[in-house]
Design an enzyme around this catalytic site. Sequence first.
Site, PDB file in Angstrom:
ATOM      1  N   HIS A   1      22.374  12.480  27.449  1.00  0.00           N
ATOM      2  CA  HIS A   1      22.474  13.166  28.740  1.00  0.00           C
ATOM      3  C   HIS A   1      21.486  14.320  28.786  1.00  0.00           C
ATOM      4  O   HIS A   1      20.888  14.674  27.768  1.00  0.00           O
ATOM      5  CB  HIS A   1      23.905  13.614  29.032  1.00  0.00           C
ATOM      6  CG  HIS A   1      24.467  14.656  28.105  1.00  0.00           C
ATOM      7  ND1 HIS A   1      24.529  14.506  26.741  1.00  0.00           N
ATOM      8  CD2 HIS A   1      25.016  15.872  28.373  1.00  0.00           C
ATOM      9  CE1 HIS A   1      25.102  15.567  26.210  1.00  0.00           C
ATOM     10  NE2 HIS A   1      25.395  16.422  27.168  1.00  0.00           N
TER      11      HIS A   1
ATOM     12  N   HIS B   1      21.611  17.538  29.101  1.00  0.00           N
ATOM     13  CA  HIS B   1      21.898  18.911  28.706  1.00  0.00           C
ATOM     14  C   HIS B   1      20.883  19.264  27.621  1.00  0.00           C
ATOM     15  O   HIS B   1      20.635  18.459  26.712  1.00  0.00           O
ATOM     16  CB  HIS B   1      23.329  19.040  28.148  1.00  0.00           C
ATOM     17  CG  HIS B   1      24.359  19.237  29.218  1.00  0.00           C
ATOM     18  ND1 HIS B   1      25.688  18.992  29.029  1.00  0.00           N
ATOM     19  CD2 HIS B   1      24.224  19.667  30.508  1.00  0.00           C
ATOM     20  CE1 HIS B   1      26.347  19.265  30.150  1.00  0.00           C
ATOM     21  NE2 HIS B   1      25.475  19.663  31.056  1.00  0.00           N
TER      22      HIS B   1
ATOM     23  N   ASP C   1      20.727  20.909  24.930  1.00  0.00           N
ATOM     24  CA  ASP C   1      20.983  20.795  23.481  1.00  0.00           C
ATOM     25  C   ASP C   1      20.782  19.368  22.962  1.00  0.00           C
ATOM     26  O   ASP C   1      20.683  19.149  21.761  1.00  0.00           O
ATOM     27  CB  ASP C   1      22.381  21.341  23.102  1.00  0.00           C
ATOM     28  CG  ASP C   1      23.536  20.699  23.842  1.00  0.00           C
ATOM     29  OD1 ASP C   1      23.331  20.242  24.977  1.00  0.00           O
ATOM     30  OD2 ASP C   1      24.652  20.648  23.277  1.00  0.00           O
ATOM     31  N   HIS C   2      20.659  18.398  23.872  1.00  0.00           N
ATOM     32  CA  HIS C   2      20.524  17.004  23.433  1.00  0.00           C
ATOM     33  C   HIS C   2      19.110  16.429  23.548  1.00  0.00           C
ATOM     34  O   HIS C   2      18.839  15.353  23.047  1.00  0.00           O
ATOM     35  CB  HIS C   2      21.515  16.115  24.184  1.00  0.00           C
ATOM     36  CG  HIS C   2      22.923  16.421  23.794  1.00  0.00           C
ATOM     37  ND1 HIS C   2      23.646  15.623  22.940  1.00  0.00           N
ATOM     38  CD2 HIS C   2      23.707  17.488  24.077  1.00  0.00           C
ATOM     39  CE1 HIS C   2      24.824  16.173  22.741  1.00  0.00           C
ATOM     40  NE2 HIS C   2      24.890  17.308  23.422  1.00  0.00           N
TER      41      HIS C   2
ATOM     42  N   HIS D   1      32.009  13.422  30.822  1.00  0.00           N
ATOM     43  CA  HIS D   1      31.504  14.773  30.578  1.00  0.00           C
ATOM     44  C   HIS D   1      31.221  15.411  31.938  1.00  0.00           C
ATOM     45  O   HIS D   1      31.474  14.782  32.967  1.00  0.00           O
ATOM     46  CB  HIS D   1      30.233  14.644  29.721  1.00  0.00           C
ATOM     47  CG  HIS D   1      29.734  15.921  29.116  1.00  0.00           C
ATOM     48  ND1 HIS D   1      30.559  16.895  28.618  1.00  0.00           N
ATOM     49  CD2 HIS D   1      28.471  16.386  28.904  1.00  0.00           C
ATOM     50  CE1 HIS D   1      29.824  17.886  28.147  1.00  0.00           C
ATOM     51  NE2 HIS D   1      28.548  17.603  28.311  1.00  0.00           N
TER      52      HIS D   1
ATOM     53  N   ASP E   1      29.537  14.589  23.505  1.00  0.00           N
ATOM     54  CA  ASP E   1      29.920  15.281  24.738  1.00  0.00           C
ATOM     55  C   ASP E   1      30.788  14.471  25.693  1.00  0.00           C
ATOM     56  O   ASP E   1      30.316  13.934  26.703  1.00  0.00           O
ATOM     57  CB  ASP E   1      28.644  15.758  25.471  1.00  0.00           C
ATOM     58  CG  ASP E   1      27.917  16.813  24.652  1.00  0.00           C
ATOM     59  OD1 ASP E   1      27.972  16.734  23.420  1.00  0.00           O
ATOM     60  OD2 ASP E   1      27.313  17.717  25.245  1.00  0.00           O
TER      61      ASP E   1
ATOM     62  N   HIS F   1      29.099  17.869  16.655  1.00  0.00           N
ATOM     63  CA  HIS F   1      29.067  18.726  17.844  1.00  0.00           C
ATOM     64  C   HIS F   1      30.156  19.798  17.789  1.00  0.00           C
ATOM     65  O   HIS F   1      30.772  20.148  18.799  1.00  0.00           O
ATOM     66  CB  HIS F   1      29.196  17.874  19.111  1.00  0.00           C
ATOM     67  CG  HIS F   1      28.573  18.497  20.328  1.00  0.00           C
ATOM     68  ND1 HIS F   1      29.120  19.580  20.970  1.00  0.00           N
ATOM     69  CD2 HIS F   1      27.438  18.214  21.010  1.00  0.00           C
ATOM     70  CE1 HIS F   1      28.362  19.905  22.004  1.00  0.00           C
ATOM     71  NE2 HIS F   1      27.320  19.095  22.046  1.00  0.00           N
TER      72      HIS F   1
HETATM   73 ZN   LIG Z   1      26.148  18.978  23.822  1.00  0.00          ZN
HETATM   74 ZN   LIG Z   2      26.702  18.221  27.259  1.00  0.00          ZN
END
Ligand SMILES: [Zn+2]
Ligand SMILES: [Zn+2]
Length: 292
Positions: free
Chosen positions: A61, A63, A65-66, A133, A200, A258
């Site tokens: 996804h 976001h 951080d990914h 999510h 997530d 995570h």
């Molecule tokens: Zn994340």
């Molecule tokens: Zn996320």
Amino acid sequence: MNSLIFLGTGGSAPTKNRGMPSVALNYNGNLMLFDCGEGTQRQMMRYKIHYGKVKYIFISHLHLDHFLGVFGLIQTLKLGGRTEPLEIFLPRGGIKLIEAIVKIPEFVKMVEFGEGEILKQNNFSITTFLLDHNIETYGFVFQSKNKIKFNEKKAKSLGMKGKMFTEIQKNGKIIINGKVVKLSDVAETKRGFKISYCPDTRPSKKTVKYCKESDILIHEAAFLEEDKDQAQDRKHSTAKEAAQIAKQSKSKQLMMLHLSPRYKSPENFEKEAKKVFKNSSVAEDGYIVKFA
Ligand SMILES: [Zn+2]
Ligand SMILES: [Zn+2]
């Protein structure tokens, strides 16, 4: 030997011990990454995964951080003179986002995906499904092909020869001299290896369905039960919930990642999960799981 390497097992923000989410899978010479958080290329160097060999990157996804690690990795590969193709699979809207920041070199092919089988090779496939999510997020299922071992003596005694071996694998049965011969009569089928990656997400029925009988279920556990309200608010899972998914899906092994940076030690995650599903552990950066 094939291997699964945990490159980053933290979430939201890095800590001294946990990098941002990324799991590498090296299967039959195919090196792939599930998510590519900030610093992934450095984690690869650290754990001796040849970043120049990466063939596929799957982003769950959008976001930060990914996927923040994609930019640096592309840049390093470009500097190194990479020419072999690199395929990056992203959810809808991902291509525009990447292109806004970096000029995409020729060797990079970007593919936007939805739910379903997104990659099929001779000996493995990758299937995606929607997680639960706060933005469009996908889980990935890696499945290697079943291995079929013929009992040659028996097959020959039943009159099998030549192309019949391919045909019976394709159709599951074959007719020889008017008699039906089933694949199970002449061969043993060894189930392929299944790895599911679910970052997530709240626990979901869909996850249970798609991850059914995983050899390794990688599931996020951002929180402990004592902070369940926050897990619900932020659309994440607790260790207990991850373990329930492992149990319901009849997976063999649960590896959690995570973890929120607020927790100093993973011990309570394991304790909480093991009460529900015995074969649970928290993945650490640099963990390697080998499989045949
Ligand atoms: Zn994340
Ligand atoms: Zn996320």
